[in-house]
Design a protein around this motif. Structure first.
Motif, short mmCIF file in Angstrom:
data_model
loop_
_atom_site.label_atom_id
_atom_site.label_comp_id
_atom_site.label_asym_id
_atom_site.label_seq_id
_atom_site.Cartn_x
_atom_site.Cartn_y
_atom_site.Cartn_z
N THR A 192 0.89 -1.31 -0.55
CA THR A 192 0.35 -0.28 0.44
C THR A 192 0.69 1.48 -0.37
N ALA A 193 1.82 1.50 1.22
CA ALA A 193 2.48 2.23 0.64
C ALA A 193 3.54 2.22 -1.16
N PHE A 194 4.11 1.77 -1.57
CA PHE A 194 4.69 1.95 -2.54
C PHE A 194 3.69 2.23 -3.22
N SER A 195 2.16 1.53 -3.31
CA SER A 195 1.81 2.30 -4.08
C SER A 195 1.25 3.34 -3.91
N THR A 196 1.04 4.16 -3.16
CA THR A 196 0.17 5.51 -2.84
C THR A 196 1.08 6.55 -2.39
N SER A 197 2.30 6.29 -2.28
CA SER A 197 3.81 7.71 -1.88
C SER A 197 3.32 8.16 -0.97
N SER A 198 2.43 7.43 0.03
CA SER A 198 1.86 8.56 0.99
C SER A 198 1.60 7.66 2.66
N SER A 199 2.14 7.97 3.41
CA SER A 199 2.23 7.21 4.81
C SER A 199 0.78 7.47 5.60
N SER A 200 -0.13 8.73 5.22
CA SER A 200 -1.12 9.13 5.39
C SER A 200 -2.08 8.09 4.88
N ALA A 201 -2.16 7.73 4.10
CA ALA A 201 -3.12 6.72 3.15
C ALA A 201 -2.74 5.71 3.97
N THR A 202 -1.88 4.98 4.00
CA THR A 202 -1.47 3.80 4.28
C THR A 202 -1.31 4.10 5.72
N LEU A 203 -1.51 4.86 6.64
CA LEU A 203 -1.80 4.95 7.93
C LEU A 203 -3.04 3.72 8.50
N PRO A 204 -4.57 3.39 7.39
CA PRO A 204 -5.30 3.03 7.99
C PRO A 204 -4.50 1.07 8.32
N THR A 205 -4.63 1.49 6.79
CA THR A 205 -3.86 -0.15 6.41
C THR A 205 -3.20 -0.77 7.41
N ALA A 206 -2.03 -0.18 7.86
CA ALA A 206 -1.20 0.19 8.76
C ALA A 206 -1.23 -0.39 9.92
N LEU A 207 -2.00 -0.05 10.68
CA LEU A 207 -2.94 0.13 11.47
C LEU A 207 -3.34 -1.37 11.69
N ARG A 208 -4.26 -1.95 11.03
CA ARG A 208 -4.49 -3.22 10.76
C ARG A 208 -3.85 -4.45 10.75
N VAL A 209 -2.66 -3.99 10.58
CA VAL A 209 -1.41 -4.71 10.22
C VAL A 209 -0.97 -5.32 10.76
N ALA A 210 -0.35 -4.17 12.00
CA ALA A 210 0.47 -4.07 13.15
C ALA A 210 -1.02 -5.32 14.47
N GLU A 211 -2.22 -5.10 14.58
CA GLU A 211 -2.87 -5.43 15.36
C GLU A 211 -3.43 -6.88 14.70
N GLU A 212 -3.29 -6.93 13.85
CA GLU A 212 -4.04 -8.30 13.19
C GLU A 212 -3.21 -9.00 12.47
N ASP A 213 -1.89 -8.53 12.14
CA ASP A 213 -1.21 -9.32 11.25
C ASP A 213 0.00 -9.76 12.47
N LEU A 214 0.26 -8.69 13.27
CA LEU A 214 2.13 -8.83 13.94
C LEU A 214 1.35 -9.02 15.32
N GLY A 215 -0.17 -8.88 15.46
CA GLY A 215 -0.19 -8.99 17.35
C GLY A 215 0.06 -8.00 18.35
N LEU A 216 0.57 -6.08 18.18
CA LEU A 216 0.48 -6.01 18.52
C LEU A 216 -0.75 -5.50 19.39
N PRO A 217 0.67 -4.73 20.18
CA PRO A 217 -0.91 -4.21 21.69
C PRO A 217 -1.33 -2.81 20.79
N PRO A 218 -3.17 -3.01 20.63
CA PRO A 218 -3.56 -1.85 20.01
C PRO A 218 -3.14 -0.30 20.60
#
Length: 444
Positions: free
Chosen positions: A268-294
């Protein structure tokens, strides 16, 4: 046409016309007149518009980035996040500077062509006369911040802005709330003006590229290819080397598992060139795929989208040294140390939008007498490099979240002393979101 298409048109038109003019009419009086009276002035005006915005942009971005964090309640969570950001960004810049000094992508240009590349009329800020470590540390703390801003002393401006942001965060009164709104308004105005200047980039880049390629011919394209390769090598080493070591030894996670879990955010980051646009995806990845504390991932990722920009720091360091080599400006180790410090701290205050790092790079070039029209070359390949360094920035945010999460409970109220950290994480996420919300792209 989309902004990207306009930029590509400007790049193609300026470079092709300049190469054709060099091949067919090098040294002709009419070509000299066109350069001196049309393309050179247009390019210089574009650069001056970037210079005009650098001080208000850095001050407002740094102050808002720091003041939005509740320093009284951040505790261990905030200290670990900020410390990690400084250390890893420093490593990123060191990798970039090391590669540029080893590969030397800007060296090898014939002296005759290098002399033709000179000619900027943008006034350069005075580089520090004494570059010893003690003198550098003392100079970082300005006795007169207005004088520092007027003289282009970027280190002093950055440090003053950081102090101002800390004070604004600690002084929670109705008056400082109004002041914070005013500085946020300044940030909004500057980013809007920067957006307008970048909208003129196709014309400015076409003029800069025509001026340079008509004087220097195809030789400059060889140097540019070496520069792109150096940036990509530095980004790759940092992403797959430094981040792998970080998540393994600091975060206690397998690098393979980390990159596998982060792949959605990376794409998502590579295709959008935007940390802001990627933030929702990154939050979901951190909590669901990496299992980090919300509460940890929300704080670290949201603040990191505005402040933890390893790719930006590396890119700026490589760019400054490449252009110094290209124009034959020899930077001593002390001067390179100054470049490193500015890139690390400047990454915190870079506007998260297309071209946001250009004023910072332009000001560093001016500090050391490096002709800033070389930015025209960088703009020619910046879109692709933007996608790559945005990927590094987002991956770095996730790696930071893995490190900070180690030892933290998933529920901040699981044991004593963690409730404050969890609360601070929620506040930090809300505040950081206010900074990053609505930004059009990374560009840093």
């Amino acid at each position: 046409m989309s902004p990207q298409q306009k930029m590509l048109l400007g790049i193609g038109t300026g470079a092709a016309a300049g190469l054709a003019a060099n091949a067919l009419a090098a040294g002709a009086p009419w070509l000299t007149w066109v350069i001196d009276h049309i393309t050179f002035p247009v390019g210089q005006i574009f650069l001056r518009l970037l210079f005009m915005l650098v001080i208000p942009m850095l001050f407002s971005a740094l102050v808002m980035g720091i003041s939005e964090l509740d320093l009284r309640h951040l505790g261990r969570l905030g200290a670990r996040s900020f410390g990690y950001t400084i250390v890893i960004s420093t490593v990123a810049v060191l990798i970039g500077l090391g590669l540029v000094n080893f590969i030397r992508p800007g060296a090898g240009l014939p002296e005759s062509l290098r002399a033709m590349a000179q000619g900027s009329v943008v006034e350069a800020a005075a580089a520090p006369a004494d570059t010893s470590p003690v003198a550098l540390i003392i100079a970082m703390f300005p006795d007169n911040p207005i004088k520092a801003a007027a003289s282009g002393d970027m280190l002093a401006v950055i440090v003053f802005s950081l102090f101002f942001g800390v004070g604004l965060s600690l002084a929670r009164t109705p008056a400082t709330a109004h002041l914070r709104e005013s500085i946020q308004g300044l940030y909004d105005v500057v980013t809007r003006l920067l957006d307008a200047v970048i909208a003129l980039a196709p014309i400015g880049v076409a003029a800069l590229l025509f001026t340079m390629t008509s004087r220097m011919g195809v030789a400059i394209l060889v140097q540019l290819s070496a520069y792109v390769g150096t940036v990509l090598l530095g980004l790759g080493l940092h992403m797959f080397g430094v981040y792998s070591l970080s998540v393994r030894f600091f975060g206690g996670m397998s690098p393979i598992a980390f990159f596998r879990g982060s792949r959605t955010a990376i794409l998502t980051a590579f295709s959008t060139s935007s940390s802001s646009a990627t933030l929702p995806t990154a939050l979901r990845v951190a909590e669901e795929d990496l299992g980090l504390p919300p509460h940890v991932s929300r704080f670290v990722l949201t603040a990191g989208a505005a402040m933890n920009q390893n790719g930006t720091a590396l890119f700026e360091g490589v760019t400054v040294l490449f252009l110094a080599q290209l124009y034959g400006v020899d930077l001593a180790l002390g001067q390179q140390a100054i470049v490193m410090v500015i890139c690390v701290l400047g990454g915190i205050g870079t506007a998260g939008m297309p071209g946001g790092s250009l004023p910072v790079v332009a000001m560093i070039l001016g500090m050391f007498g490096i002709p800033p029209e070389g930015l025209g070359l960088i703009l020619g390949v910046d879109r692709f490099l933007d996608m790559c360094r945005t990927t590094l920035n987002v991956t770095g945010d996730l790696a930071a979240a893995v490190y900070v999460s180690r030892g933290e409970p998933h529920d901040p109220g699981d044991h004593d002393g963690q409730g404050g950290a969890g609360g601070a994480g929620g506040e930090g996420a809300t505040a950081g979101q206010g900074i990053t919300e609505g930004l059009a792209g990374e560009g840093v």
